[in-house]
Design a protein around this motif. Structure first.
Motif, short mmCIF file in Angstrom:
data_model
loop_
_atom_site.label_atom_id
_atom_site.label_comp_id
_atom_site.label_asym_id
_atom_site.label_seq_id
_atom_site.Cartn_x
_atom_site.Cartn_y
_atom_site.Cartn_z
N SER A 234 -3.02 -1.37 -4.44
CA SER A 234 -1.68 -1.94 -4.32
C SER A 234 -1.52 -3.12 -5.27
O SER A 234 -2.48 -3.72 -5.74
CB SER A 234 -1.42 -2.38 -2.88
OG SER A 234 -2.32 -3.40 -2.49
N TRP B 163 0.00 5.18 -0.26
CA TRP B 163 -0.55 5.37 1.08
C TRP B 163 0.52 5.99 1.98
O TRP B 163 1.68 5.59 1.94
CB TRP B 163 -1.00 4.02 1.65
CG TRP B 163 -1.66 4.12 2.99
CD1 TRP B 163 -1.06 4.07 4.20
CD2 TRP B 163 -3.06 4.27 3.24
NE1 TRP B 163 -1.99 4.19 5.21
CE2 TRP B 163 -3.22 4.31 4.65
CE3 TRP B 163 -4.18 4.38 2.42
CZ2 TRP B 163 -4.48 4.45 5.25
CZ3 TRP B 163 -5.43 4.51 3.02
CH2 TRP B 163 -5.57 4.54 4.42
N ALA C 127 -8.56 3.18 -0.57
CA ALA C 127 -7.52 2.40 -1.23
C ALA C 127 -7.92 0.92 -1.23
O ALA C 127 -8.61 0.45 -0.31
CB ALA C 127 -6.18 2.56 -0.50
N VAL D 148 -9.76 1.58 3.68
CA VAL D 148 -9.11 0.55 2.88
C VAL D 148 -10.08 -0.60 2.67
O VAL D 148 -10.79 -1.01 3.59
CB VAL D 148 -7.83 0.04 3.56
CG1 VAL D 148 -7.23 -1.13 2.77
CG2 VAL D 148 -6.80 1.16 3.71
N ASP E 58 -2.54 9.44 5.79
CA ASP E 58 -3.80 8.80 5.41
C ASP E 58 -4.35 7.95 6.54
O ASP E 58 -5.57 7.86 6.74
CB ASP E 58 -3.60 7.94 4.16
CG ASP E 58 -3.25 8.76 2.94
OD1 ASP E 58 -3.93 9.78 2.70
OD2 ASP E 58 -2.30 8.40 2.23
N VAL F 174 -10.67 -0.94 7.78
CA VAL F 174 -10.33 -1.84 6.67
C VAL F 174 -11.47 -2.84 6.53
O VAL F 174 -11.78 -3.58 7.46
CB VAL F 174 -9.01 -2.57 6.92
CG1 VAL F 174 -8.71 -3.55 5.77
CG2 VAL F 174 -7.85 -1.58 7.07
N ALA G 195 -6.37 -2.75 -1.00
CA ALA G 195 -5.19 -3.56 -0.68
C ALA G 195 -5.37 -4.93 -1.31
O ALA G 195 -6.34 -5.64 -1.01
CB ALA G 195 -5.02 -3.68 0.82
N LEU H 33 0.83 -1.20 0.00
CA LEU H 33 0.00 0.00 0.00
C LEU H 33 0.86 1.25 0.00
O LEU H 33 0.56 2.23 -0.71
CB LEU H 33 -0.93 0.01 1.22
CG LEU H 33 -2.27 -0.71 1.09
CD1 LEU H 33 -3.00 -0.68 2.43
CD2 LEU H 33 -3.14 -0.07 0.01
#
Length: 243
Positions: free
Chosen positions: A210, A114, A186, A126, A118, A158, A188, A109
Motif C-alpha cells: 500500500s 486487497w 501484502a 499482512v 483475501d 498481521v 501495509a 490496502l
C-alpha cells in the motif's frame, strides 16, 4: 494553534505529502491555525518554528505525525519545548493504535488490491511496515496497531516489521508468514509520507504494497483527535497527553 511535527526526509515528496495532509486538517477545522515543523532534514525545523511562535506570543499544541512513543515523542519534542520556556505549549500523544488509523491503513490496502476474500483466505497475510524504534513502548504500540488491523481485515494475521532499530525486518516478517503457510503477503505502509523507509518496505513486498497514508481523510481526523485530546487535559504545564 496546531503544530504538526514530522520526522523529515530527503525525499522531496515527503514534505509535499505532509503539506497536503495539513491542508485537509485545515479544511476539517476552518479557522484553526495549522502549521508544519520537522525534527530534522526539512524546513521549517522544529526549533526555529517554536522560536517564531514564542516571539509571536502564541499558544500551541504539538501533534507528532509519528505512530508510537519512541525517542522523538518522549525526548525530542519535550526538549524542544524546554528550550523555549516562554512558549505556552504542550505535546499531544502520537497517532497510535486508534480506529481512525486502522481505517486509513485498511483503505490504502484496498486501493492496492486487497479484497474481503483475501481476509478470509488461509494463504494471505499482512506485514505492517513502520520505521522502528529501540523504545519497547513503540514495539508494543505497533503490535496493538497490527492486532486492530488484523481484526479489521477479518482475522488475517498481521505481523509488525521495521525499517530500522528493531526486529523483525520486512523480509523476516514475510518469511515468518510464509512459514505459517501465508504466501500471499501484502505490505501495509505505516508511514505518513513517502521516503526511503517506505520505499524499501514496499520493495520487499512479495505481492502488493500500500501507499503511505498521506492525506487520507481518516488520518486528518486522527490528527485533530490528538489535538483535541491534548487540549482537554486538565493538568497544567507541558506534558505528554495520554494515548
Amino acid at each position: 494553534m496546531l503544530v504538526a511535527v514530522g520526522h523529515g526526509s530527503r525525499d522531496p515528496r515527503a514534505r509535499a505529502g505532509l503539506a497536503r495532509l495539513l491542508e485537509r486538517v485545515g479544511e476539517l477545522r476552518p479557522g484553526l491555525d495549522v502549521r508544519l515543523a520537522h525534527i530534522e532534514l526539512n524546513t521549517p525545523l522544529l526549533d526555529s518554528a517554536l522560536a517564531e511562535l514564542a516571539a509571536e506570543g502564541r499558544e500551541a499544541v504539538l501533534v507528532p505525525l509519528l505512530f508510537a512513543p519512541g525517542h522523538h515523542v518522549t525526548h525530542d519534542l519535550p526538549a524542544a519545548l524546554a528550550a523555549e520556556p516562554g512558549l505556552r505549549a504542550r505535546v499531544a500523544g502520537p497517532l497510535g493504535a486508534h480506529p481512525l488509523l486502522v481505517e486509513a491503513l485498511a483503505d490504502r490496502l484496498a486501493h492496492a488490491g486487497w479484497t474481503p476474500e483475501d481476509g478470509a483466505s488461509r494463504t494471505a497475510g499482512v506485514v505492517l511496515a513502520s520505521a522502528g524504534s529501540r523504545d519497547p513502548r513503540s514495539g508494543a504500540e505497533l503490535r496493538r496497531i497490527a492486532a486492530l488491523l488484523g481484526e479489521r481485515l477479518g482475522g488475517v494475521p498481521v505481523v509488525p516489521a521495521y525499517a530500522s532499530a528493531a526486529a523483525p525486518t520486512v523480509p523476516e516478517a514475510v518469511r515468518a508468514l510464509a512459514a505459517r503457510g501465508r504466501h500471499r503477503v501484502a505490505v501495509a505502509s505505516c508511514f505518513t509520507a513517502p521516503g526511503l523507509f517506505a520505499s524499501r518496505a514496499a520493495a520487499h513486498a512479495p505481492w502488493i504494497a500500500s501507499e503511505p497514508l498521506g492525506a487520507h481523510p481518516a488520518l486528518a481526523r486522527l490528527v485533530l483527535h490528538r489535538y483535541d485530546r491534548a487540549l482537554r487535559t486538565t493538568t497544567r504545564g507541558r506534558e505528554l497527553a495520554t494515548v
